[in-house]
Design an enzyme around this catalytic site. Structure first.
Site, PDB file in Angstrom:
ATOM      1  CG  ASN A 122       6.206   3.430   0.267  1.00 13.89           C
ATOM      2  OD1 ASN A 122       7.082   3.126   0.137  1.00 13.89           O
ATOM      3  ND2 ASN A 122       4.613   3.057  -0.435  1.00 13.89           N
ATOM      4  CD1 TRP A 123      12.414   7.962  -0.152  1.00 11.84           C
ATOM      5  CD2 TRP A 123      13.660   6.748  -0.375  1.00 11.84           C
ATOM      6  NE1 TRP A 123      13.059   8.876   0.219  1.00 11.84           N
ATOM      7  CE2 TRP A 123      14.071   8.654   0.217  1.00 11.84           C
ATOM      8  CE3 TRP A 123      14.979   6.392  -1.459  1.00 11.84           C
ATOM      9  CZ2 TRP A 123      15.456   8.340   0.011  1.00 11.84           C
ATOM     10  CZ3 TRP A 123      16.538   6.598  -1.196  1.00 11.84           C
ATOM     11  CH2 TRP A 123      16.645   7.529  -0.316  1.00 11.84           C
ATOM     12  CE  LYS A 124       4.209   5.182  -3.172  1.00  9.95           C
ATOM     13  NZ  LYS A 124       2.609   5.933  -3.158  1.00  9.95           N
ATOM     14  CD  GLU A 130      -0.610   4.792   2.349  1.00 11.10           C
ATOM     15  OE1 GLU A 130       0.127   5.292   2.281  1.00 11.10           O
ATOM     16  OE2 GLU A 130      -0.550   3.276   1.527  1.00 11.10           O
ATOM     17  CG  HIS A 167       1.638   0.318  -0.364  1.00 10.75           C
ATOM     18  ND1 HIS A 167       1.240   0.841  -1.659  1.00 10.75           N
ATOM     19  CD2 HIS A 167       1.750   1.137  -0.046  1.00 10.75           C
ATOM     20  CE1 HIS A 167       1.144   1.672  -2.375  1.00 10.75           C
ATOM     21  NE2 HIS A 167       2.021   2.637  -0.236  1.00 10.75           N
ATOM     22  CB  SER A 185      -3.058  13.024  -2.287  1.00  8.85           C
ATOM     23  OG  SER A 185      -2.483  12.190  -3.221  1.00  8.85           O
ATOM     24  N   GLY A 232       4.276   9.513   0.217  1.00 10.78           N
ATOM     25  CA  GLY A 232       4.997   8.965  -1.269  1.00 10.78           C
ATOM     26  C   GLY A 232       5.798  10.112  -1.798  1.00 10.78           C
ATOM     27  N   GLY A 240      -1.504   9.056  -4.748  1.00 11.01           N
ATOM     28  CA  GLY A 240      -1.007   9.269  -6.243  1.00 11.01           C
ATOM     29  C   GLY A 240      -1.485   9.835  -7.024  1.00 11.01           C
ATOM     30  CD  GLU A 251       1.587   1.833  -5.363  1.00 14.89           C
ATOM     31  OE1 GLU A 251       2.676   1.669  -4.479  1.00 14.89           O
ATOM     32  OE2 GLU A 251       1.097   3.427  -4.673  1.00 14.89           O
TER      33      GLU A 251
HETATM   34  P1  13P Z   1       1.316   9.563  -2.197  1.00 13.28           P
HETATM   35  O1  13P Z   1       1.729  10.772  -1.203  1.00 13.28           O
HETATM   36  O2  13P Z   1       2.083  10.009  -3.711  1.00 13.28           O
HETATM   37  O3  13P Z   1      -0.342   9.607  -2.756  1.00 13.28           O
HETATM   38  O4  13P Z   1       1.695   8.085  -1.726  1.00 13.28           O
HETATM   39  C1  13P Z   1       1.247   7.580  -0.803  1.00 13.28           C
HETATM   40  C2  13P Z   1       1.629   5.970  -0.582  1.00 13.28           C
HETATM   41  O5  13P Z   1       1.215   5.115  -0.854  1.00 13.28           O
HETATM   42  C3  13P Z   1       3.054   6.005   0.605  1.00 13.28           C
HETATM   43  O6  13P Z   1       2.660   4.368   0.803  1.00 13.28           O
END
Ligand code: 13P
Length: 258
Positions: free
Chosen positions: A9-11, A169, A97, A214, A235, A175, A99
């Protein structure tokens, strides 16, 4: 059998040159790697879907979007439909998600509608659920993720279970560099599988359950060894193609279910 699924997931990261360079590096690394059962998918921002779709065409790397509209078409300024994603070559799409739940106020009801729209268009939803740190500390993890799951599942009569993916998640692990321990993750994933059995019956065994938060090259194998972890949603560590490839290489699949 549930085939392992790793999704990057590149966000909201990378530009077009960065996407092209990533695709080249990932494909080169995968070509040099031994064959593997693991399904590999990249979820870039909308603007890079076409670039990556072209770059990955004919390869083993699939494409996912990070969001979708629940609507089919019409007066929905700024929205993108499941059919539009399909036309760009997407096979998957993230929905709900944390976020988006936190920053865009997305509700589980909306997530269920989006998931239904994706299934209708032949795409596979990756439905994300997870508790915050405060909810975990208050002993509410099972209640929160159970409720999110039940309310986020698409309301369609015969869900094609093997098209569904659920990603657990924990918000406190996203993150932060703090990965849930394999035991912590498995405890919740088992609970999710149990809820799915209640809702879907035997087809629950076909739903792939990912863990996200993470995940890195050193933590992925222990997580994937858990009986109810069928993949990872990654991520920051997957923003680097070599690190992502290392995670794919470090994923050995021996624990598979029926
Ligand atoms: P990280 O791997 O950066 O913690 O992000 C996880 C995430 O939100 C994947 O959708």
């Amino acid at each position: 059998m549930r085939r392992p699924l790793l999704v990057a997931n590149w966000k909201m990261n990378k530009d077009r040159d960065g996407a092209r360079a990533y695709a080249r590096a990932l494909l080169t690394a995968l070509e040099a790697a031994p064959p593997s059962e693991t399904e590999v998918v990249v979820a870039p921002p909308f603007t890079l879907l076409e670039t990556l779709g072209t770059a990955f065409e004919g390869s083993r790397v699939g494409l996912a979007a990070q969001n979708v509209s629940a609507e089919v078409q019409g007066a929905h300024t700024g929205e993108i439909s499941a059919e539009m994603l399909s036309e760009l070559g997407c096979q998957y799409c993230l929905v709900g998600h944390s976020e988006r739940r936190a920053n865009q106020g997305e509700t589980s009801t909306q997530v269920a509608e989006k998931a239904a729209a994706l299934l209708e268009a032949g795409l596979r939803p990756i439905i994300c659920v997870g508790e915050t740190g405060a909810e975990r500390e208050a002993g509410r993890t099972a209640e929160i993720v159970g409720q999110q799951l039940e309310m986020s599942l698409p309301r369609i009569s015969t869900p094609t279970a093997n098209h569904l993916v659920v990603a657990y998640e924990p918000v406190w692990a996203i993150g932060t560099g703090v990965t849930a321990t394999p035991e912590q993750a498995q405890e919740v994933q088992a609970l999710l599988r149990e809820r799915l059995r209640t809702i879907l019956g035997e087809s629950a065994e076909d739903v792939r359950l990912q863990y996200g938060g993470s995940v890195g090259p050193h933590t992925i194998q222990a997580l994937m060894n858990q009986p109810d972890i069928d993949g990872a949603l990654i991520g920051s560590a997957a923003l680097d193609p070599e690190t992502f490839e290392q995670m794919i290489a470090n994923t050995h699949w021996e624990n598979t279910s029926p």
